[in-house]
Design a protein around this motif. Structure first.
Motif, PDB file in Angstrom:
ATOM      1  N   CYS A 194      18.888  29.482  42.232  1.00 27.23           N
ATOM      2  CA  CYS A 194      17.708  28.889  42.856  1.00 27.23           C
ATOM      3  C   CYS A 194      17.234  27.750  41.950  1.00 27.23           C
ATOM      4  O   CYS A 194      17.876  27.426  40.959  1.00 27.23           O
TER       5      CYS A 194
ATOM      6  N   LEU B 232      15.274  27.613  39.661  1.00 27.75           N
ATOM      7  CA  LEU B 232      15.028  27.955  38.257  1.00 27.75           C
ATOM      8  C   LEU B 232      16.286  27.899  37.401  1.00 27.75           C
ATOM      9  O   LEU B 232      16.207  27.932  36.186  1.00 27.75           O
TER      10      LEU B 232
ATOM     11  N   HIS C 224      21.286  34.354  42.360  1.00 29.04           N
ATOM     12  CA  HIS C 224      20.887  35.412  43.291  1.00 29.04           C
ATOM     13  C   HIS C 224      22.105  35.831  44.105  1.00 29.04           C
ATOM     14  O   HIS C 224      22.739  34.997  44.749  1.00 29.04           O
TER      15      HIS C 224
ATOM     16  N   CYS D 115      12.930  37.451  39.752  1.00 25.22           N
ATOM     17  CA  CYS D 115      12.951  36.006  39.506  1.00 25.22           C
ATOM     18  C   CYS D 115      11.613  35.423  39.966  1.00 25.22           C
ATOM     19  O   CYS D 115      11.112  35.796  41.029  1.00 25.22           O
TER      20      CYS D 115
ATOM     21  N   CYS E 267      10.966  32.885  41.451  1.00 26.73           N
ATOM     22  CA  CYS E 267      11.018  32.157  42.725  1.00 26.73           C
ATOM     23  C   CYS E 267      10.576  33.027  43.895  1.00 26.73           C
ATOM     24  O   CYS E 267      10.362  32.516  44.991  1.00 26.73           O
TER      25      CYS E 267
HETATM   26 ZN   LIG Z   1      15.179  32.673  41.904  1.00 26.39          ZN
END
Ligand SMILES: [Zn+2]
Lengths: 432, 140
Positions: free
Chosen positions: A246, A248, A253, A308, A310
């Motif tokens: 993602c 970050l 993932h 995470c 996100c």
């Molecule tokens: Zn993430």
């Protein structure tokens, strides 16, 4: 920022219940194939009581897939199959993977999910420099990008000057490229008088299909002035789109509504506690044509602890460290090629390309590393070269615990590849 | 001051030749060169009549090379000429990283290519002592 909000952020307990339902449905489908009809014969009709119970089931390996060629793993009527992909095998039967229309739709959707999460939108221009054909890398992204609604240029790899012409004249903003090819392509900019940061509109690159270090990613980002996201997949699962970084850029993932991951000790096959590094084992949850149960990917990684930031609840795997069959044993010491790459890329005077050779000399293993010079740092004296050579030896020895022979070579001495770069040559032969 | 090219080369038969061939085909004249070698690899220094063109030609062929600024001193081809030049530099503690000589065709003068540290100072010292240095773009 989510392509499928409810699925990507599903609360963990609910996600696990969802996975168990899908896993049981997948097992039931799998049993329609000749292979799993036998291998799972003793599985109760009611299926598994918990995900953990998967541990009791046998693994599936590449050798079983080969033995099952051509239809041993097919779980649907052959009429339902709309496509076949095959992984690059050099010996024996190829491993073939079948897809139904539903499998293709799911795969496209996963790629769209991945691309969307890094900020790709309809207005982008996507140049797909990955190989098309039996290999899943190119086609997977192609259809995923179209699903997202992005203009897609199916250029494939190679023909570097034409690649750059397209990048420049079509205002490409997103690329999908092998990391080794991204570095190779960068070598053409000086002679074309192009500064990729200034003259191109690139903002996102997807890199994958070969293990690469964090240093290589950062180098690609710096050269092109973009963000590079690591993607992971394998043709046995579908292709790219299995796990994805993602925004970050901290772990990938793994899409748990499609695949169930386990990490095992590659030697004993024992399940490892969460967070430990080992071989990734995947069970498909939605595939129709060719469900795979506890498939040994051969890829080494670990599951990162904690959620995470996100907001996605699907667990992250660490960048792939290598393949369990990539491991080199040099005079009894285990090491991975990626450790060598990481060390080399941290030395500014070392260029982008390198080659690893292992051979027997007087019954001992000799690790030889050929490196090219970074032109931007080369001052033109013999003394700096001698110093560099000594430094590379010392840093590799510190990282690996093995003393390598380091050779400085001209760029022309290293093979140039526009496909997957082959950087390791084990010349010991036989059982040595 | 002048520009010298330094090319990284592996020591294999034919390597040097491939460079001289590329330059000859491009119409670049090599005025002087020297090779420093360690055994497996070396650095070839080239003084070309058109260093920029030579650089481009070799770059296009993917050689690893750099441009370095050097001083070229013209001295009389007589006993003691080189000694005086070197004494001038060492008296000011200026180190010479690399140096080689070329005898010019008429046989009465020699050119010494000097790769020295502390550039501007070295240049000033040599000029003060009446050493004739080749200017930028000036040909041998
Ligand atoms: Zn993430």
């Amino acid at each position: 920022m989510y392509w499928e909000l409810s699925l990507e952020t599903m609360e963990r307990r609910e996600l696990e219940r969802h996975q168990l339902r899908l896993a049981n449905a997948s097992l039931a489908r799998a049993r329609r194939s000749p292979h799993y009809g036998q291998a799972l014969a003793r599985l109760p009709e009611t299926g598994l009581a918990s995900l953990r119970a998967l541990e009791e089931l046998p693994f599936t390996g590449k050798s079983e897939l080969r033995a099952g060629f051509p239809y041993g793993f097919l779980a649907v009527d052959p009429e339902e199959v709309v496509r076949l992909h095959s992984s690059s095998g050099t010996t024996g039967n190829p491993t073939v993977v079948y897809h139904t229309r539903g499998d293709i739709a799911d795969w496209e959707n996963l790629i769209a999910r991945c691309m969307y999460s890094t900020g790709v939108r309809k207005k982008d221009v996507f140049q797909n420099m990955m190989g098309y054909g039996l290999f899943t890398g190119g086609i997977g992204f192609h259809y995923g990008a179209e699903r997202l609604g992005v203009m897609t240029i199916p250029i494939g790899p190679g023909n570097s000057k034409r690649q750059i012409w397209f990048l420049q004249h079509l205002g490409t903003t997103v690329i999908h490229i092998l990391p080794s090819y991204a570095l190779h392509l960068a070598g053409y900019f000086p002679e074309l008088g192009i500064d990729p940061r200034r003259d191109l509109k690139l903002r996102i690159a997807f890199i994958g299909a070969e293990p690469h270090s964090e240093a290589i990613r950062r180098k690609i980002e710096e050269i092109y002035g973009l963000k590079a996201y690591n993607s992971y997949g394998l043709s046995e699962m579908c292709g790219p789109g299995v796990a994805f970084e993602c925004l970050l850029q901290n772990g990938l993932h793994l899409w748990e509504d499609h695949f169930y991951p386990e990490i095992i000790d590659p030697l004993s096959g024992r399940l490892l506690p969460e967070g430990e590094e080992g071989e990734l084992v995947l069970t498909t949850l939605k595939r129709e044509a060719m469900p795979l149960i506890r498939y040994r990917t051969g890829d080494l990684t670990r599951i990162l602890p904690g959620p995470c930031p996100c907001g996605r609840t699907h667990r992250r795997i660490e960048r792939i460290k290598g393949r369990s069959d990539d491991m080199l044993i040099i005079n009894g010491v285990n090491l991975f090629p990626i450790q060598i790459e990481k060390t080399l890329m941290a030395i500014p005077a070392v260029g982008r390309n390198y080659l690893i050779e292992v051979r027997k000399v007087d019954h001992m293993d000799r690790l030889e590393v050929k490196v090219e010079l970074n032109e931007d740092v080369f001052r033109g004296t013999l003394a700096e070269l001698e110093k560099l050579q000594a430094r590379v030896v010392a840093e590799l020895r510190a990282e690996l615990g093995v003393s390598p022979v380091v050779k400085l070579v001209e760029p022309s001495s290293l093979p140039v590849s526009e496909g997957k770069a082959r950087r390791v040559y084990d010349l010991r032969g036989g059982l040595g | 001051m002048s520009v010298q090219l330094a090319v990284f080369l592996e020591n294999h038969p034919g390597k040097l030749e491939s460079i001289t061939k590329a330059l000859a085909e491009a119409g670049v004249n090599i005025r002087g060169f020297s090779m420093a070698s360690e055994g497996e690899y070396g650095v070839l220094k080239i003084l070309a009549d058109d260093p920029e063109k030579a650089y481009r030609v070799l770059k296009e062929r993917h050689y690893t090379l750099s441009r370095r600024t050097v001083e070229i001193a013209l001295i009389d081809d007589r006993p003691g000429g080189l000694h005086e030049l070197l004494t001038t530099l060492s008296s000011r503690q200026i180190n010479i990283e690399d140096c080689y000589g070329i005898t010019l065709e008429e046989g009465c003068r020699a050119a010494i290519v000097l790769d020295v540290e502390r550039f501007p100072e070295a240049e000033a010292v040599l000029r003060e002592n009446g050493v004739r240095l080749l200017g930028e773009g000036e040909q041998l």
